[in-house]
Design a protein around this motif. Structure first.
Motif, mmCIF file in Angstrom:
data_model
loop_
_atom_site.group_PDB
_atom_site.id
_atom_site.type_symbol
_atom_site.label_atom_id
_atom_site.label_comp_id
_atom_site.label_asym_id
_atom_site.label_seq_id
_atom_site.Cartn_x
_atom_site.Cartn_y
_atom_site.Cartn_z
ATOM 1 N N ALA A 9 69.165 38.139 35.028
ATOM 2 C CA ALA A 9 69.396 39.588 35.055
ATOM 3 C C ALA A 9 70.838 39.928 34.722
ATOM 4 O O ALA A 9 71.112 40.904 34.007
ATOM 5 N N ARG A 10 71.770 39.134 35.213
ATOM 6 C CA ARG A 10 73.195 39.383 34.938
ATOM 7 C C ARG A 10 73.556 39.109 33.481
ATOM 8 O O ARG A 10 74.368 39.821 32.886
ATOM 9 N N GLU A 11 72.933 38.077 32.898
ATOM 10 C CA GLU A 11 73.259 37.694 31.527
ATOM 11 C C GLU A 11 72.490 38.510 30.487
ATOM 12 O O GLU A 11 72.936 38.622 29.340
ATOM 13 N N HIS A 12 71.369 39.095 30.876
ATOM 14 C CA HIS A 12 70.525 39.854 29.942
ATOM 15 C C HIS A 12 70.120 41.194 30.564
ATOM 16 O O HIS A 12 68.921 41.471 30.734
ATOM 17 N N PRO A 13 71.085 42.039 30.899
ATOM 18 C CA PRO A 13 70.745 43.288 31.599
ATOM 19 C C PRO A 13 69.875 44.241 30.787
ATOM 20 O O PRO A 13 69.038 44.944 31.360
ATOM 21 N N ALA A 14 70.040 44.265 29.471
ATOM 22 C CA ALA A 14 69.215 45.168 28.654
ATOM 23 C C ALA A 14 67.772 44.687 28.624
ATOM 24 O O ALA A 14 66.836 45.485 28.771
ATOM 25 N N HIS A 15 67.570 43.397 28.432
ATOM 26 C CA HIS A 15 66.216 42.851 28.511
ATOM 27 C C HIS A 15 65.589 43.181 29.872
ATOM 28 O O HIS A 15 64.448 43.631 29.961
ATOM 29 N N PHE A 16 66.342 42.929 30.918
ATOM 30 C CA PHE A 16 65.855 43.118 32.282
ATOM 31 C C PHE A 16 65.396 44.551 32.507
ATOM 32 O O PHE A 16 64.342 44.799 33.099
ATOM 33 N N GLN A 17 66.166 45.500 32.013
ATOM 34 C CA GLN A 17 65.823 46.903 32.203
ATOM 35 C C GLN A 17 64.528 47.265 31.477
ATOM 36 O O GLN A 17 63.672 47.962 32.031
ATOM 37 N N VAL A 18 64.366 46.782 30.268
ATOM 38 C CA VAL A 18 63.185 47.125 29.474
ATOM 39 C C VAL A 18 61.937 46.419 29.984
ATOM 40 O O VAL A 18 60.841 47.015 30.039
ATOM 41 N N ALA B 279 68.711 41.537 42.258
ATOM 42 C CA ALA B 279 69.219 41.691 40.897
ATOM 43 C C ALA B 279 69.345 43.160 40.514
ATOM 44 O O ALA B 279 70.335 43.575 39.901
ATOM 45 N N THR B 280 68.339 43.964 40.867
ATOM 46 C CA THR B 280 68.364 45.387 40.529
ATOM 47 C C THR B 280 69.501 46.111 41.241
ATOM 48 O O THR B 280 70.236 46.912 40.640
ATOM 49 N N LEU B 281 69.670 45.840 42.517
ATOM 50 C CA LEU B 281 70.770 46.450 43.269
ATOM 51 C C LEU B 281 72.123 46.001 42.732
ATOM 52 O O LEU B 281 73.077 46.784 42.671
ATOM 53 N N LEU B 282 72.187 44.750 42.319
ATOM 54 C CA LEU B 282 73.433 44.223 41.782
ATOM 55 C C LEU B 282 73.801 44.910 40.472
ATOM 56 O O LEU B 282 74.945 45.368 40.298
ATOM 57 N N LEU B 283 72.845 45.026 39.567
ATOM 58 C CA LEU B 283 73.114 45.635 38.264
ATOM 59 C C LEU B 283 73.434 47.120 38.374
ATOM 60 O O LEU B 283 74.163 47.665 37.544
ATOM 61 N N SER B 284 72.887 47.778 39.396
ATOM 62 C CA SER B 284 73.153 49.210 39.578
ATOM 63 C C SER B 284 74.381 49.459 40.446
ATOM 64 O O SER B 284 74.653 50.598 40.838
ATOM 65 N N HIS B 285 75.128 48.383 40.755
ATOM 66 C CA HIS B 285 76.392 48.450 41.496
ATOM 67 C C HIS B 285 76.227 48.906 42.943
ATOM 68 O O HIS B 285 77.196 49.316 43.579
ATOM 69 N N ASN B 286 75.014 48.820 43.449
ATOM 70 C CA ASN B 286 74.813 49.179 44.848
ATOM 71 C C ASN B 286 75.270 48.085 45.809
ATOM 72 O O ASN B 286 75.335 48.321 47.015
ATOM 73 N N GLU C 266 75.879 32.866 44.692
ATOM 74 C CA GLU C 266 76.051 32.192 45.974
ATOM 75 C C GLU C 266 75.628 33.093 47.121
ATOM 76 O O GLU C 266 75.083 32.624 48.131
ATOM 77 N N VAL C 267 75.883 34.396 46.984
ATOM 78 C CA VAL C 267 75.431 35.343 47.999
ATOM 79 C C VAL C 267 73.910 35.319 48.070
ATOM 80 O O VAL C 267 73.319 35.275 49.156
ATOM 81 N N PHE C 268 73.254 35.337 46.923
ATOM 82 C CA PHE C 268 71.802 35.299 46.916
ATOM 83 C C PHE C 268 71.288 33.996 47.500
ATOM 84 O O PHE C 268 70.309 33.981 48.252
#
Length: 218
Positions: free
Chosen positions: A119-128, A184-191, A203-205
């Protein structure tokens, strides 16, 4: 956790007549992305991914992509037919990449870490991938890649002893997917900017997964 990069262009010969000119370059904003005729499909995909990363899928249009890539208006439609086809191709590629990533995991916990990394390396793919209303649901490439990614998750779950995952492996898979996808979703949305801070998100995960799927004490 529902999915190998497909850089090769199966339509390489056809793309030579799609309105390109020698020496043309694909552009995303002010950044040139050079390509040759055989890479036209890949160039359009890359440009679309850049647009999605910056402005989301709603900002995507085939006409704008053609302008950014420096090709004819008909070129994107030649390869993807329409906007839905393009987004479906992105989602299918995403699931293929995710499946390949999950295949490298040593166990269920590691599969979750790999999911977050994807998700971190491919955020656009992940969103779609997880916006079904944008996709052609019956597309064979998409359904095949999605199934493969799901099988990778089920394999990781099935390797956990029953005492560590409960008696229903399907629900265990849902729990594992929910944890990884939610994080992953919360991470990408900066929450999670506050709770995670400067720590390595993976490591947190990994620490979070230690709270689940552990063998019960006798």
């Amino acid at each position: 956790m529902a999915p190998a990069n497909t850089d090769a262009d199966p339509n390489a010969n056809a793309s030579a007549g799609a309105g390109t000119t020698a020496g043309a370059s694909a552009k995303t904003g002010d950044t040139p992305r050079p390509y040759h005729h055989g890479d036209l499909r890949r160039a359009i995909l890359n440009t679309a991914l850049d647009v999605i990363s910056a402005d989301g899928p709603s900002a995507l249009s085939l006409r704008d992509l053609a302008r950014r890539a420096g090709v004819s208006h008909a070129a994107p439609a030649h390869h993807f037919k329409d906007r839905t086809g393009l987004l479906t191709a992105i989602a299918a590629e995403g699931y293929e990449l995710l499946a390949a990533t999950l295949a490298q995991a040593a166990d269920l916990k590691d599969a979750g870490v790999h999911y977050v990394r994807f998700a971190r390396e491919h955020p656009a793919h992940f969103q779609v991938m997880f916006t079904p209303e944008l996709l052609r649901a019956n597309d064979l490439e998409l359904t095949t890649a999605r199934t493969l990614a799901g099988e990778r998750l089920r394999t990781a779950v099935s390797a956990v002893p029953p005492e560590g995952r409960g008696t229903d492996p399907r629900l265990a898979g849902v729990a594992a997917w929910s944890l990884a996808h939610g994080f992953a979703t919360l991470l990408l949305s900066h929450n999670l900017d506050g709770p995670v801070g400067d720590q390595d998100p993976e490591e947190v995960f990994r620490a979070l997964t230690g709270m689940l799927f552990q063998p019960k004490s006798p």
